[in-house]
Motif scaffolding. Structure first.
Motif, mmCIF file in Angstrom:
data_model
loop_
_atom_site.group_PDB
_atom_site.id
_atom_site.type_symbol
_atom_site.label_atom_id
_atom_site.label_comp_id
_atom_site.label_asym_id
_atom_site.label_seq_id
_atom_site.Cartn_x
_atom_site.Cartn_y
_atom_site.Cartn_z
ATOM 1 N N PHE A 7 0.835 -1.193 0.000
ATOM 2 C CA PHE A 7 0.000 0.000 0.000
ATOM 3 C C PHE A 7 0.874 1.250 0.000
ATOM 4 C CE2 PHE A 7 -0.132 -1.948 4.190
ATOM 5 C CZ PHE A 7 0.162 -0.945 5.093
ATOM 6 N N ARG A 8 0.314 2.298 -0.608
ATOM 7 C CA ARG A 8 1.076 3.475 -1.003
ATOM 8 C C ARG A 8 0.795 4.647 -0.071
ATOM 9 N NH1 ARG A 8 5.614 4.861 -3.759
ATOM 10 N NH2 ARG A 8 5.382 6.684 -5.098
ATOM 11 N N PHE A 9 1.863 5.355 0.280
ATOM 12 C CA PHE A 9 1.791 6.592 1.053
ATOM 13 C C PHE A 9 2.123 7.739 0.090
ATOM 14 C CE2 PHE A 9 2.624 3.210 3.930
ATOM 15 C CZ PHE A 9 2.105 3.557 5.162
ATOM 16 N N ARG A 10 1.233 8.698 -0.023
ATOM 17 C CA ARG A 10 1.424 9.803 -0.965
ATOM 18 C C ARG A 10 1.533 11.133 -0.219
ATOM 19 N NH1 ARG A 10 -1.811 6.009 -3.400
ATOM 20 N NH2 ARG A 10 -3.492 6.662 -1.995
ATOM 21 N N ASN A 11 2.526 11.921 -0.617
ATOM 22 C CA ASN A 11 2.690 13.288 -0.125
ATOM 23 C C ASN A 11 2.799 13.342 1.398
ATOM 24 O OD1 ASN A 11 3.023 16.024 -0.843
ATOM 25 N ND2 ASN A 11 0.916 16.484 -0.240
ATOM 26 N N ALA A 12 3.560 12.413 1.972
ATOM 27 C CA ALA A 12 3.777 12.420 3.421
ATOM 28 C C ALA A 12 4.760 13.527 3.792
ATOM 29 C CB ALA A 12 4.307 11.073 3.870
#
Length: 231
Positions: A7-12
């Motif tokens: 699963f992807r984490f975006r713009n952390a």
């Protein structure tokens, strides 16, 4: 409660703070056969703005440099986050000792302020000047490679016998750093028996970073199995 990989984490948005700590205290927290690679600890305080399955939340990961043989990375003795799904996934899959808490990342005029609050106590408070010195992504890891995370996974059978006793490893994948900024930092710790980050005392604050990135959480591997080794 336990989503599948990846699963992807975006713009952390991430505040990373390093400090020199007591070498004996650091070594005490490492489960053998892990060995320390120095006397530096760090904390990452994340504002996760867009994450598959979990949604927006805040997280904090305290890490120390460690190695097992020729494999080097960072061991996580303390993790705190505001997501119940994240707590369940970290504990059940990685073996990370995650606890529900209230980390936060704020911008107060010209200062970045990161906090970990649990039980009404600010267990950790860190500060960094706001975006004064731009750096390249390779500057983010001056003391150890925190992208490779090492964890102790310990799970028992219902009758109390050991079911899982492992050192696990995982590495963040598909990392894209959009911006990174460096500066002098401060780190203040307050005692809390349920989240005792104070056991890694601040001997000297070192360097801090504010950065923004995308990355993917992927399956890891078992690098040491205590039960197999003991057989």
């Amino acid at each position: 409660m336990v989503p599948p990989f990846p699963f992807r984490f975006r713009n952390a948005e991430i505040l990373t703070l390093y400090w020199r700590t007591d070498p004996e205290a650091l070594t005490f927290l490492l489960p053998p056969p892990l060995q320390p690679t120095g006397d530096v600890a760090c904390v990452h305080i994340y504002r996760m703005t867009d994450t598959d399955w979990l949604g927006p939340y805040h997280e904090a990961n305290v890490m120390v440099g460690a190695r097992l043989g020729d494999r080097e990375g960072a061991y996580s003795p303390y993790l705190a986050l505001s997501s119940d799904v994240g707590v369940a996934h970290g504990r059940e899959v990685h073996g990370q000792p995650k606890k529900l808490a209230s980390p936060s990342l704020e911008f107060r005029d010209d200062l970045v302020v990161g906090r970990i609050e649990r039980n009404g106590i600010d267990v950790l408070t860190g500060t960094l000047p706001y975006k004064q010195q731009a750096v390249t992504p390779d500057a983010l890891k001056p003391f150890f490679d925190f992208a490779t995370n090492l964890n102790l996974k310990a799970v028992d059978h219902i009758d109390g016998r050991p079911a899982i006793r492992q050192i696990t490893s995982r590495r963040l994948s598909e990392v894209t750093v959009h911006e990174a900024w460096a500066g002098p930092c401060t780190v203040e710790l307050r005692p809390n028996a349920q989240l005792p980050v104070f056991r890694l005392p601040v001997m000297e604050p070192l360097q801090g970073f504010l950065w923004r990135a995308d990355f993917t959480l992927v399956p890891g591997e078992i690098i040491h199995d205590y039960l197999t080794e003991a057989a």
